[in-house]
Every structure is written in structure tokens, then in C-alpha cells.
Design a protein around this motif. Sequence first.
Motif, PDB file in Angstrom:
ATOM      1  N   THR A 127      82.484  78.032   4.647  1.00 22.79           N
ATOM      2  CA  THR A 127      82.703  79.021   5.235  1.00 22.79           C
ATOM      3  C   THR A 127      84.013  78.338   5.853  1.00 22.79           C
ATOM      4  O   THR A 127      84.291  76.938   6.809  1.00 22.79           O
ATOM      5  CB  THR A 127      81.544  79.067   5.762  1.00 22.79           C
ATOM      6  N   VAL A 128      85.258  79.406   6.921  1.00 22.65           N
ATOM      7  CA  VAL A 128      86.009  78.601   7.478  1.00 22.65           C
ATOM      8  C   VAL A 128      85.307  80.175   8.641  1.00 22.65           C
ATOM      9  O   VAL A 128      85.971  81.326   9.497  1.00 22.65           O
ATOM     10  CB  VAL A 128      87.501  79.267   7.764  1.00 22.65           C
ATOM     11  N   PRO A 129      84.382  78.741   9.691  1.00 21.37           N
ATOM     12  CA  PRO A 129      83.561  79.795  10.903  1.00 21.37           C
ATOM     13  C   PRO A 129      84.753  80.220  11.917  1.00 21.37           C
ATOM     14  O   PRO A 129      83.746  81.308  12.612  1.00 21.37           O
ATOM     15  CB  PRO A 129      82.397  79.134  11.201  1.00 21.37           C
ATOM     16  N   THR A 130      85.478  79.909  12.232  1.00 21.47           N
ATOM     17  CA  THR A 130      85.885  79.584  13.692  1.00 21.47           C
ATOM     18  C   THR A 130      87.616  80.232  12.941  1.00 21.47           C
ATOM     19  O   THR A 130      88.481  78.702  12.287  1.00 21.47           O
ATOM     20  CB  THR A 130      86.518  78.460  14.419  1.00 21.47           C
ATOM     21  N   PHE A 131      88.108  81.249  13.479  1.00 22.09           N
ATOM     22  CA  PHE A 131      89.491  82.113  13.162  1.00 22.09           C
ATOM     23  C   PHE A 131      89.784  82.320  12.111  1.00 22.09           C
ATOM     24  O   PHE A 131      90.410  82.161  11.177  1.00 22.09           O
ATOM     25  CB  PHE A 131      90.345  81.039  13.868  1.00 22.09           C
ATOM     26  N   GLN A 132      88.911  83.206  11.104  1.00 21.05           N
ATOM     27  CA  GLN A 132      89.113  82.672   9.952  1.00 21.05           C
ATOM     28  C   GLN A 132      89.741  83.633   9.161  1.00 21.05           C
ATOM     29  O   GLN A 132      90.396  84.922   9.833  1.00 21.05           O
ATOM     30  CB  GLN A 132      87.060  83.182   8.990  1.00 21.05           C
ATOM     31  N   ASN A 133      90.232  83.286   7.869  1.00 16.32           N
ATOM     32  CA  ASN A 133      91.343  83.430   7.098  1.00 16.32           C
ATOM     33  C   ASN A 133      90.759  84.150   6.162  1.00 16.32           C
ATOM     34  O   ASN A 133      89.679  83.346   5.286  1.00 16.32           O
ATOM     35  CB  ASN A 133      92.214  82.228   6.809  1.00 16.32           C
ATOM     36  N   PRO A 134      90.785  85.310   6.274  1.00 16.78           N
ATOM     37  CA  PRO A 134      92.025  86.285   6.443  1.00 16.78           C
ATOM     38  C   PRO A 134      91.276  87.163   7.516  1.00 16.78           C
ATOM     39  O   PRO A 134      92.906  87.370   8.134  1.00 16.78           O
ATOM     40  CB  PRO A 134      91.927  86.631   5.361  1.00 16.78           C
ATOM     41  N   THR A 135      89.873  87.023   7.795  1.00 17.39           N
ATOM     42  CA  THR A 135      89.897  88.057   8.963  1.00 17.39           C
ATOM     43  C   THR A 135      89.830  87.750  10.487  1.00 17.39           C
ATOM     44  O   THR A 135      89.811  88.214  11.531  1.00 17.39           O
ATOM     45  CB  THR A 135      88.232  88.095   9.406  1.00 17.39           C
ATOM     46  N   GLY A 136      90.004  86.045  10.822  1.00 16.93           N
ATOM     47  CA  GLY A 136      90.496  85.979  12.041  1.00 16.93           C
ATOM     48  C   GLY A 136      89.754  85.586  13.443  1.00 16.93           C
ATOM     49  O   GLY A 136      89.078  85.230  14.143  1.00 16.93           O
ATOM     50  N   ARG A 137      88.011  86.132  11.983  1.00 18.96           N
ATOM     51  CA  ARG A 137      86.878  86.136  13.395  1.00 18.96           C
ATOM     52  C   ARG A 137      85.840  85.006  13.185  1.00 18.96           C
ATOM     53  O   ARG A 137      86.381  83.453  13.067  1.00 18.96           O
ATOM     54  CB  ARG A 137      85.251  87.072  12.187  1.00 18.96           C
ATOM     55  N   THR A 138      85.028  84.448  14.297  1.00 15.63           N
ATOM     56  CA  THR A 138      84.953  83.754  14.556  1.00 15.63           C
ATOM     57  C   THR A 138      83.318  83.109  13.982  1.00 15.63           C
ATOM     58  O   THR A 138      82.694  84.522  14.961  1.00 15.63           O
ATOM     59  CB  THR A 138      84.797  83.055  16.159  1.00 15.63           C
ATOM     60  N   MET A 139      82.450  82.859  13.781  1.00 17.49           N
ATOM     61  CA  MET A 139      81.328  82.938  13.666  1.00 17.49           C
ATOM     62  C   MET A 139      80.341  82.073  15.185  1.00 17.49           C
ATOM     63  O   MET A 139      80.931  80.787  15.767  1.00 17.49           O
ATOM     64  CB  MET A 139      79.988  82.131  12.514  1.00 17.49           C
ATOM     65  N   PRO A 140      78.838  83.326  15.323  1.00 18.92           N
ATOM     66  CA  PRO A 140      78.461  82.724  16.749  1.00 18.92           C
ATOM     67  C   PRO A 140      77.849  80.917  17.473  1.00 18.92           C
ATOM     68  O   PRO A 140      76.947  80.668  15.707  1.00 18.92           O
ATOM     69  CB  PRO A 140      77.746  83.777  17.476  1.00 18.92           C
ATOM     70  N   ALA A 141      77.465  80.706  17.878  1.00 15.91           N
ATOM     71  CA  ALA A 141      76.604  79.910  17.995  1.00 15.91           C
ATOM     72  C   ALA A 141      75.460  79.807  17.042  1.00 15.91           C
ATOM     73  O   ALA A 141      74.623  78.695  16.429  1.00 15.91           O
ATOM     74  CB  ALA A 141      76.401  78.615  19.202  1.00 15.91           C
ATOM     75  N   ASP A 142      74.794  80.847  17.840  1.00 15.92           N
ATOM     76  CA  ASP A 142      73.214  81.205  17.319  1.00 15.92           C
ATOM     77  C   ASP A 142      73.249  81.508  15.392  1.00 15.92           C
ATOM     78  O   ASP A 142      72.514  80.627  14.677  1.00 15.92           O
ATOM     79  CB  ASP A 142      72.887  82.177  17.777  1.00 15.92           C
ATOM     80  N   ARG A 143      74.769  81.936  14.601  1.00 18.48           N
ATOM     81  CA  ARG A 143      74.321  82.158  13.843  1.00 18.48           C
ATOM     82  C   ARG A 143      74.739  81.135  12.575  1.00 18.48           C
ATOM     83  O   ARG A 143      74.741  80.669  11.544  1.00 18.48           O
ATOM     84  CB  ARG A 143      75.324  83.349  13.104  1.00 18.48           C
ATOM     85  N   ARG A 144      75.342  79.614  13.386  1.00 25.67           N
ATOM     86  CA  ARG A 144      75.874  78.908  12.268  1.00 25.67           C
ATOM     87  C   ARG A 144      74.249  77.760  12.852  1.00 25.67           C
ATOM     88  O   ARG A 144      74.469  77.489  11.573  1.00 25.67           O
ATOM     89  CB  ARG A 144      77.033  77.738  13.644  1.00 25.67           C
TER      90      ARG A 144
END
Length: 398
Positions: free
Chosen positions: A175-192
Amino acid sequence: MIVVEPAPVPPLAARARSVGGSPVRDILAVTARPEVINFAGGLPAPELFDVDGIAASYRAVLAEVPERALQYSTTEGEPSLRAALADRTSVRGLPTDADDVLVTTGSQQALSLLATALLEPGDVVLVESPCYLAALQAFAFTGARVVAVPGDGDGVDPAALEELVVRERPKLLYTVPTFQNPTGRTMPADRRAAVASVAARHGLWLVEDDPYGELRFEGERVPWIAAHPGAEDRTVLLGSFSKVMAPGLRLGWLRAPAALRRACAVAKQAADLHTPTVNQLAAARYLADRDLDAHVARVARVYGERRDAMLAGLADALPPGSTWNRPEGGMFLWARLPESYDTAALLAQVVRQDVAYVPGAPFYAGDPDRSTLRLCFVTETPERIGEGLRRLGRGLGD
């Protein structure tokens, strides 16, 4: 005289025949003309490199310790750089010793080493959907079976992850949970935390790739998955100087539990012995003499302005019914056109307008969403971004 036809050479290995090249690299080769406004790349903005600071660091190590800088080094990495990386990681909330760190030749090598150390042909690897393209290549090259985990704008769905873990018995989740490539999305803390819990309950390696996390424009930093309870003994954290210092240094690192880190070091010995010594010492000197955090903050401010310029023009550039996200940092923005659009099929006519993007389809391990595209906003000025979006609108409307 008898002419003997030479026998053919033996074939390439099956893995070399089955794994293709990068579609992104192919697009960049086509769009290298200076008149093309390029939203396709994943490159940091070169005008923002701290050339003077990096050059001074090289001059210092070559003047003061040339016998070390130009000599072989240890496979694990130069002690001064490992210590500096451990300190930066600890300050950010994950207690780390120098011995926890293995320096790699870019974080892409870290992926390759992990694949070598962990994966056998037929093993299952879980990935995000969509996923960083070069990770898909690294895992496929080992003969692993790559399976996408369903998710949403916040990343992988923990319930879907648990279902797949029980059914597929995978070796790892990437996983790329912060500013993901390709989407730029970030996984919130509760999901992490939920992802860490799934890994702890079911026995799963987590590979947390964080090349973009320092490039935050707004919002609060989200702690690494590796810092959550249950993840301590099963998470590999990857980092890189490519996006915050310069990619030409080819400096990355991994933080991993001891047994896996040792296995990666053995794999690295077989691959390249060690990462170039002079680059490691120069980076360590830069961290000692310069304020990398201040430099990254300046870069992030510029990138934030460029993201805003792209967001301001998307509504006019994309067809009615399109959607897109607002990344809080990083380098990429993800857009979805109406279902009838195929962004790969449309790319040629868009490039004729001297603008380019990356179609979304290659980033999917499973069935692709062909209406998606990735836009990189960091390598063009706000003025050129505006013009590029006008060209994009014309190309999509042809």
C-alpha cells in the motif's frame, strides 16, 4: 564448404517474457517534445532541486573523505546515513535505530529486494486498486499472483481485505497510504489501524511505501501504519529521497524487522553489493549541514499552488459528468470520465493537441476502469497548467 546454420540461443526466462515494460515510460518517450505540456510524468520539478546544497555536500565529502567516498561500502549502508534516517523516522513517531534501516538504490530496489526475499512463484500479493505500476511489475516478475483489494476514496476496504486474506492466504499487502500513486488519496488513521489489525490477526506482511508523505500542502499528518499497535513486527516501511531531494541520487531505504531486513541485505549483495558510497555520504552531509525540512516545505508550497491551478481548470477541461479528487499533498490527481470514455483510446488524439496524461487502466491488477486517468501537476507552472487543461479539453472533445 559446408555451411552450418547456427542453433538459436536459449530463450529468455519466462518471467522476462511475461512482464511488459512501463506504459508510463512509453508515454514519456512520445511526449518528450518541449512543446508538449506533460501531465503524464511522475517526476519532481527540477527547477526546485537544491542544486547548490547538494553540490556543496558532494564537494565536502570528496575533499574531506575521498578515500571513503570512492571506496566500496557495507551492503546495509553508510552508518552516518542510516543514523540520520533513523533519527528522522523516530522524530516522526516511529522509534527507529540505525540497525533497523537498510539503504537501497532508490525505493524501487527495496520493492525488488522484498519480492526476492518473500515471494515464491504462485504466492499471492494483495495490492490497492488502482496500484503503483512499478510495484505491480516487481511482484509479477517473481511469478506471484497479484490480487486487487476493493476500496474507495480512502484506500483499501478493511472488510474486503480480511475476506481476501482468509480466502487467498497472501504473503503481503502493498500500500501507498499517503498521497497514493496514482490516485493522490490518503488513508485515514482509523482505516490504517483496521488494516494493521487485520494483518496482526491473520499473519500478513504489510509493505507501506511512503515516497510522497512529506509533500503535504494542507491538513494534518497521518501516522504511518507501521506505528499502529499490531503492526510493529510485520510492517516494512519504505522511504526515498527521490521526491524530496533529487531522484538522480537513487537513494531509498527500508525499515523492517530484523530477519526480513537481513534477507533483503543478502538479496542486495547479489544485486549490486551496495548503494553508491559517495551518494550516501553526500546525502548524510546534506542532512547534517542543511535544513531538508525547510526545503521540503518550500517545494510543497509550490506544488500546492500547482495543484490549485489544476483544480481550478478541471471543470472546463473534462466532459460533463466527470469526477476528480482533491489531494492534500503529493504529485497526482485522479479523474474519472463518464463510462463511455476510454482514456487509453483517446490519448493519441489528446497528444495531437500537445498535452498528455496517463490512462488509468495500466494501474489496475484486476479489471481496469478505462474511464480513469492520472494527472501529474508538479512539473508545470500554473500558467502552463491552465493552457494544458484547455488543450486537454479540446483533445477530449474532438
